[in-house]
Design a protein around this motif. Structure first.
Motif, PDB file in Angstrom:
ATOM      1  N   UNK A  33     -75.445  35.627 -42.804  1.00 41.47           N
ATOM      2  CA  UNK A  33     -76.278  34.437 -42.615  1.00 41.47           C
ATOM      3  C   UNK A  33     -76.355  34.040 -41.147  1.00 41.47           C
ATOM      4  N   UNK A  34     -75.259  34.198 -40.410  1.00 41.11           N
ATOM      5  CA  UNK A  34     -75.277  33.861 -38.985  1.00 41.11           C
ATOM      6  C   UNK A  34     -76.227  34.735 -38.194  1.00 41.11           C
ATOM      7  N   UNK A  35     -76.248  36.031 -38.487  1.00 38.67           N
ATOM      8  CA  UNK A  35     -77.177  36.927 -37.792  1.00 38.67           C
ATOM      9  C   UNK A  35     -78.632  36.584 -38.092  1.00 38.67           C
ATOM     10  N   UNK A  36     -78.941  36.350 -39.353  1.00 35.45           N
ATOM     11  CA  UNK A  36     -80.320  36.021 -39.726  1.00 35.45           C
ATOM     12  C   UNK A  36     -80.723  34.674 -39.147  1.00 35.45           C
ATOM     13  N   UNK A  37     -79.830  33.671 -39.235  1.00 42.87           N
ATOM     14  CA  UNK A  37     -80.158  32.353 -38.712  1.00 42.87           C
ATOM     15  C   UNK A  37     -80.362  32.351 -37.209  1.00 42.87           C
ATOM     16  N   UNK A  38     -79.518  33.066 -36.475  1.00 41.29           N
ATOM     17  CA  UNK A  38     -79.678  33.129 -35.023  1.00 41.29           C
ATOM     18  C   UNK A  38     -80.974  33.826 -34.636  1.00 41.29           C
ATOM     19  N   UNK A  39     -81.350  34.856 -35.384  1.00 46.80           N
ATOM     20  CA  UNK A  39     -82.595  35.567 -35.085  1.00 46.80           C
ATOM     21  C   UNK A  39     -83.806  34.674 -35.337  1.00 46.80           C
ATOM     22  N   UNK A  40     -83.818  33.960 -36.447  1.00 42.75           N
ATOM     23  CA  UNK A  40     -84.958  33.094 -36.765  1.00 42.75           C
ATOM     24  C   UNK A  40     -85.042  31.896 -35.827  1.00 42.75           C
ATOM     25  N   UNK A  41     -83.913  31.403 -35.353  1.00 44.27           N
ATOM     26  CA  UNK A  41     -83.930  30.213 -34.490  1.00 44.27           C
ATOM     27  C   UNK A  41     -84.534  30.500 -33.124  1.00 44.27           C
ATOM     28  N   UNK A  42     -84.563  31.755 -32.689  1.00 41.27           N
ATOM     29  CA  UNK A  42     -85.153  32.083 -31.399  1.00 41.27           C
ATOM     30  C   UNK A  42     -86.679  32.099 -31.460  1.00 41.27           C
ATOM     31  N   UNK A  43     -87.267  32.182 -32.643  1.00 37.12           N
ATOM     32  CA  UNK A  43     -88.722  32.247 -32.787  1.00 37.12           C
ATOM     33  C   UNK A  43     -89.250  30.818 -32.945  1.00 37.12           C
ATOM     34  N   UNK A  44     -90.270  30.416 -32.138  1.00 31.60           N
ATOM     35  CA  UNK A  44     -90.719  29.011 -32.180  1.00 31.60           C
ATOM     36  C   UNK A  44     -91.184  28.541 -33.552  1.00 31.60           C
TER      37      UNK A  44
END
Length: 217
Positions: free
Chosen positions: A59-70
Motif C-alpha cells: 500500500x505504501x508503494x502504490x500510495x506514494x506513486x499515486x500521490x506524485x500525480x496531480x
C-alpha cells in the motif's frame, strides 16, 4: 537309578537366565525393556505472521506513486494512511516476536507517511489556484473614467472658442467656435423656438496614463 534332565528346547530359556531384549529395528535405537519403541517428534515452531508488514509495503508503494500525480493524489492519501497503520501494526508484531519482517513494516510506514505529506501539498496548491481563479473571475473591473473630472484636473480659466488649454500632465482640450444647428425631434433638452448651436470638443491625451472622459449632464 539316575534321572537325566530333558534337553533344552530352542523355544525355552535356560534356567536362571534373564530375558533378553528384542533385537533393534533398523533406523531406531533399541528401547529399554518394558518401554515401547521410537521417539516423539519435536513440536514445529509457530509460523511468522508477516501479513501486516507485507500489506504496509504494498500500500505504501502504490500510495506514494499515486500521490506524485496531480490528478490522483487524492487516492494516494487514503492508501498512505492505511500503509502507515498496517506498518505500525507490523512493527508491533515484530517486537513481540510474532513476525520477522520488521524492515518491510518500517518501509511501508515511511512510504505511507510520505504519500500523506505529498497529497497534502498538492491539496494546498489546488486550493490556492482555485482561490486565485475565483478572485480573477469574480473581481470587478475598475473604471478608468473619473467620477468627477474636477477631482483629477484643475478647473481652467475661461478661454475663448477655438483656444486650447494644456493640463500639467500633457492632456489638451480645444472647443471650436459654435455653429448654427437645427436639431431633429429626437434631440433631448431642446424646446421648439430656442436657438441651437453646435460645437466640436477635441481632447488629446498627451500623458502616459489611460484617461476617461465624462461630460456633465
Amino acid at each position: 537309578m539316575s534321572t537325566t534332565p530333558p534337553p533344552f528346547s530352542s523355544r525355552s530359556s535356560p534356567p536362571d537366565e534373564a530375558p533378553q531384549a528384542p533385537p533393534p529395528i533398523l533406523g531406531r535405537p533399541a528401547a529399554a525393556p518394558g518401554y515401547g519403541y521410537g521417539w516423539e517428534p519435536a513440536p514445529c515452531p509457530p509460523q511468522a505472521r508477516n501479513g501486516f508488514g507485507v500489506t504496509a509495503l504494498v500500500l505504501g508503494n502504490i500510495g506514494a506513486l499515486l500521490s506524485f500525480i496531480p490528478f490522483t493524489f487524492w487516492l494516494g492519501a487514503p492508501l498512505g494512511a492505511l500503509a502507515l497503520i498496517f506498518g505500525l501494526m507490523g512493527v508491533s508484531q515484530a517486537r513481540k516476536g510474532v513476525a520477522d519482517n520488521k524492515g518491510s513494516a518500517v518501509a511501508g510506514s515511511i512510504l505511507g507517511g510520505a504519500a500523506i505529506v505529498i497529497a497534502a501539498i498538492w491539496l494546498v496548491i489546488g486550493i490556492a489556484a482555485f482561490s486565485d481563479a475565483a478572485d480573477e473571475s469574480g473581481g470587478t473591473t475598475e473604471s478608468t473614467a473619473p467620477a468627477d473630472p474636477g477631482d483629477v484636473y484643475e478647473t481652467p480659466a475661461p478661454l475663448k472658442f477655438g483656444q486650447t488649454h494644456t493640463y500639467d500632465d500633457g492632456v489638451t482640450i480645444t472647443v471650436s467656435k459654435p455653429k448654427p444647428f437645427t436639431p431633429d425631434e429626437s434631440a433631448g433638452g431642446h424646446t421648439k423656438g430656442n436657438a441651437a448651436v453646435q460645437v466640436k470638443i477635441t481632447i488629446f491625451n498627451g500623458s502616459d496614463k489611460a484617461m476617461g472622459v465624462a461630460l456633465p449632464e
